[in-house]
Scaffold this motif. Sequence first.
Motif, PDB file in Angstrom:
ATOM      1  N   ILE A   1      -5.850   6.080   7.204  1.00 19.69           N
ATOM      2  CA  ILE A   1      -6.370   4.928   6.473  1.00 19.69           C
ATOM      3  C   ILE A   1      -5.309   3.806   6.123  1.00 19.69           C
ATOM      4  O   ILE A   1      -5.724   2.723   6.327  1.00 19.69           O
ATOM      5  CB  ILE A   1      -7.381   5.432   5.261  1.00 19.69           C
ATOM      6  N   MET A   2      -4.364   4.209   5.605  1.00 18.21           N
ATOM      7  CA  MET A   2      -3.328   3.296   5.173  1.00 18.21           C
ATOM      8  C   MET A   2      -2.732   2.524   6.368  1.00 18.21           C
ATOM      9  O   MET A   2      -2.931   1.316   6.051  1.00 18.21           O
ATOM     10  CB  MET A   2      -1.976   4.191   4.765  1.00 18.21           C
ATOM     11  N   LEU A   3      -2.668   3.127   7.669  1.00 20.96           N
ATOM     12  CA  LEU A   3      -2.236   2.125   8.795  1.00 20.96           C
ATOM     13  C   LEU A   3      -3.582   1.303   9.232  1.00 20.96           C
ATOM     14  O   LEU A   3      -3.163   0.386   9.597  1.00 20.96           O
ATOM     15  CB  LEU A   3      -1.921   3.309   9.830  1.00 20.96           C
ATOM     16  N   GLN A   4      -4.641   2.026   9.120  1.00 17.45           N
ATOM     17  CA  GLN A   4      -5.737   0.945   9.264  1.00 17.45           C
ATOM     18  C   GLN A   4      -5.716  -0.239   8.845  1.00 17.45           C
ATOM     19  O   GLN A   4      -5.897  -1.327   8.993  1.00 17.45           O
ATOM     20  CB  GLN A   4      -7.036   1.862   9.049  1.00 17.45           C
ATOM     21  N   MET A   5      -5.585   0.071   7.267  1.00 16.69           N
ATOM     22  CA  MET A   5      -5.408  -1.273   6.201  1.00 16.69           C
ATOM     23  C   MET A   5      -4.182  -2.127   6.718  1.00 16.69           C
ATOM     24  O   MET A   5      -4.420  -3.407   6.789  1.00 16.69           O
ATOM     25  CB  MET A   5      -5.190  -0.732   4.998  1.00 16.69           C
ATOM     26  N   VAL A   6      -3.220  -1.592   7.131  1.00 14.92           N
ATOM     27  CA  VAL A   6      -2.029  -2.317   7.440  1.00 14.92           C
ATOM     28  C   VAL A   6      -2.447  -3.015   8.937  1.00 14.92           C
ATOM     29  O   VAL A   6      -2.051  -4.295   8.927  1.00 14.92           O
ATOM     30  CB  VAL A   6      -0.698  -1.807   7.501  1.00 14.92           C
ATOM     31  N   ALA A   7      -3.014  -2.463   9.907  1.00 16.68           N
ATOM     32  CA  ALA A   7      -3.119  -3.008  10.908  1.00 16.68           C
ATOM     33  C   ALA A   7      -4.214  -4.217  11.075  1.00 16.68           C
ATOM     34  O   ALA A   7      -4.050  -5.242  11.577  1.00 16.68           O
ATOM     35  CB  ALA A   7      -3.763  -1.869  11.900  1.00 16.68           C
ATOM     36  N   SER A   8      -5.114  -4.172   9.933  1.00 14.63           N
ATOM     37  CA  SER A   8      -6.023  -5.058   9.669  1.00 14.63           C
ATOM     38  C   SER A   8      -5.637  -6.278   8.873  1.00 14.63           C
ATOM     39  O   SER A   8      -6.319  -7.052   8.511  1.00 14.63           O
ATOM     40  CB  SER A   8      -7.448  -4.652   9.393  1.00 14.63           C
ATOM     41  N   GLY A   9      -4.409  -6.348   8.524  1.00 14.66           N
ATOM     42  CA  GLY A   9      -3.813  -7.535   7.921  1.00 14.66           C
ATOM     43  C   GLY A   9      -3.942  -7.059   6.343  1.00 14.66           C
ATOM     44  O   GLY A   9      -3.985  -8.348   5.606  1.00 14.66           O
ATOM     45  N   ARG A  10      -4.334  -6.206   5.895  1.00 14.52           N
ATOM     46  CA  ARG A  10      -4.876  -6.106   4.329  1.00 14.52           C
ATOM     47  C   ARG A  10      -3.666  -5.905   3.670  1.00 14.52           C
ATOM     48  O   ARG A  10      -3.575  -5.976   2.289  1.00 14.52           O
ATOM     49  CB  ARG A  10      -5.738  -5.087   3.972  1.00 14.52           C
TER      50      ARG A  10
ATOM     51  N   ILE B   1       0.977  -1.052   0.073  1.00 14.31           N
ATOM     52  CA  ILE B   1      -0.007   0.192   0.046  1.00 14.31           C
ATOM     53  C   ILE B   1       0.980   1.254  -0.045  1.00 14.31           C
ATOM     54  O   ILE B   1       1.798   1.286   0.635  1.00 14.31           O
ATOM     55  CB  ILE B   1      -0.740  -0.032   1.143  1.00 14.31           C
ATOM     56  N   THR B   2       0.496   2.027  -0.933  1.00 17.34           N
ATOM     57  CA  THR B   2       1.475   3.490  -1.114  1.00 17.34           C
ATOM     58  C   THR B   2       0.529   4.486  -1.172  1.00 17.34           C
ATOM     59  O   THR B   2      -0.651   4.416  -1.438  1.00 17.34           O
ATOM     60  CB  THR B   2       2.465   3.305  -1.943  1.00 17.34           C
ATOM     61  N   TYR B   3       1.196   5.744  -1.208  1.00 14.37           N
ATOM     62  CA  TYR B   3       0.643   6.948  -1.573  1.00 14.37           C
ATOM     63  C   TYR B   3       0.388   6.849  -3.197  1.00 14.37           C
ATOM     64  O   TYR B   3       1.162   6.347  -3.748  1.00 14.37           O
ATOM     65  CB  TYR B   3       1.093   8.256  -1.086  1.00 14.37           C
ATOM     66  N   PRO B   4      -0.542   7.880  -3.644  1.00 13.51           N
ATOM     67  CA  PRO B   4      -0.714   7.884  -5.007  1.00 13.51           C
ATOM     68  C   PRO B   4       0.178   8.514  -5.616  1.00 13.51           C
ATOM     69  O   PRO B   4       0.235   9.838  -5.978  1.00 13.51           O
ATOM     70  CB  PRO B   4      -2.199   8.494  -5.098  1.00 13.51           C
ATOM     71  N   VAL B   5       1.508   8.121  -5.879  1.00 18.61           N
ATOM     72  CA  VAL B   5       2.711   8.680  -6.354  1.00 18.61           C
ATOM     73  C   VAL B   5       2.886   7.583  -7.330  1.00 18.61           C
ATOM     74  O   VAL B   5       3.149   6.629  -7.508  1.00 18.61           O
ATOM     75  CB  VAL B   5       3.750   9.160  -5.390  1.00 18.61           C
TER      76      VAL B   5
END
Lengths: 297, 297
Positions: free
Chosen positions: A229-238, A195-199
């Motif tokens: 949101i990015m960190l939420q995604m990571v925390a939830s294992g996505r 997951i990254t920023y849109p760059v």
Amino acid sequence: MAILERAHLEIVRAVAQHGSLTAAAKKLHLTQSALSHTIKKLEQALGTDVWLREGRSLRLTQAGQYLLGVANRLLPQLDQAEDRLRQYAQGERGTLRIGMECHPCYQWLLKIVAPYLAQWPDVDVDVKQKFQFGGIGALFGYEIDLLVTPDPLYKPGLIFEPVFDYEQVLVVSKHHPLATSKYINPEQLSGEVLITYPVKTDRLDIYNQFLMPAGISPKRHKVIETTDIMLQMVASGRGVTALPRWLVEEYTSEMGLVPVRLGQQGIAKQIFIGARETDANIDYLKAFVELARQPVS
Amino acid sequence: MAILERAHLEIVRAVAQHGSLTAAAKKLHLTQSALSHTIKKLEQALGTDVWLREGRSLRLTQAGQYLLGVANRLLPQLDQAEDRLRQYAQGERGTLRIGMECHPCYQWLLKIVAPYLAQWPDVDVDVKQKFQFGGIGALFGYEIDLLVTPDPLYKPGLIFEPVFDYEQVLVVSKHHPLATSKYINPEQLSGEVLITYPVKTDRLDIYNQFLMPAGISPKRHKVIETTDIMLQMVASGRGVTALPRWLVEEYTSEMGLVPVRLGQQGIAKQIFIGARETDANIDYLKAFVELARQPVS
DNA sequence: TCAAAACATGAATAAAAATGATATAATTTC
DNA sequence: GAAATTATATCATTTTTATTCATGTTTTGA
């Protein structure tokens, strides 16, 4: 001698913006007739048409397109100049317009801005993150006064100074298999969702300094705008992501995130602040850089 | 809403330029009274003084200095826009303003410009060599349309393309002891007089790629503006210099000059042309780059 | 095909703004 | 103390800008 007035530029811009003379006239609080007359006079003075009259609509000629470009470039600068003078009038020093070319730096910036605002009550701060012609272009074009960026540019007219160093690390959930690794190799990401920023990928450190040299791609690449949101995604294992270590450490306890070194050496990063050379002696600008150079608490 | 007019900027500039209201009034073909009135009104509208009245002279306030900066930045752009529109009016396409950040390239440029002018009779060409904020600043600031430079800059808003390669060589008189060498090492220059263009030494290839890595300095360093005089000096045995090989070869026969490779590998150089991204589709601009890409005859 | 929409144009006019003319005062500079 | 420079004020004049109105043209689209 002088033909082109500010009003002309305003008209060109308004017509382009609203599509018709009548609409532009309304916007400018003028009558259609008035506009029609002034543009006629302008065209006569210039000796060239600015619009092609096609039935009941207007289309810019080549000269007109050029003029529109000039208008779009210069009018904002005039507006900004007035704003600034208004601020001077009120005893304020001005607005420090900061450009950001570094997504996660936003969190860092907030920590600098707070004490700065306290220290300089008569200076406002504005932060911009989108630039049509890049951060450097925005500096040269007087859209911003300072640029926060990972890529300094040592060219005449600009001054860059390093403000802080950090390590770019992989962020994974504490339940993730990699969470216990001391460091990881590029191959270990080939099965992961990144997951990254849109760059553009070639501007992402994890690509150009880690994955690409090894010729590895992640299983999937997802793009997300905001750090939270990015960190939420990571925390939830996505998936996993790459961020500055200091940023991760703030979230670690509450969210169950773990930083992992990228490669044996890790990825070292440095952030710079750039300014125009001509602004070098503006006190409130220098003060900001000075403040930014202090270590992050 | 709009307060600042072009006329105001002209006044600020004129007063700063001529030192007094009366002088500025004369220049602007206005009476002293008129100027005094307008500036008073301007200051009232802005809500802030622009000049401090000190006895019989004026000094800019902080706001005034800022305003002067705006004037110096924007007025040339307005003037230039009018020029260009005048050209459109006369059926001309415009002026291609080329900036040069590479001294010896001037000779090369002349060869490109000649056929270009023939091919585009309705485009004028102008060449600038001095920039207050460097070539990049001049591009972003719309002072020039193309930049010829040895340092490309891949940043959003700008496009750079390589146009030709050459070898930077040492130039010596044919009577010089080094004239028969296949190549030379840095140490061999320690007793020589080195002649260069007036540019910071760290921007000179012979320094940053040859002498400095070896920690060598020439016996003396002389600075000369023009290529021709420089070569005359070298031919008469007063010193040595470094120039592109193709340039030397043109003078070799007539002047008795010899090119010598710098180091075993030689110094390879590449010249680029840069333009603003927004101009990418201007035909006469593209054509120039196209023409420049052809090998030098 | 006809009405509506959009722009052009010219004339007369009104309003606003800029400039000039003129005079005077204040200050500084030499 | 004379000359130079700016400020200020008033009034006249000129110029610019915009409005209104009337009319004509073209295109669009119902």
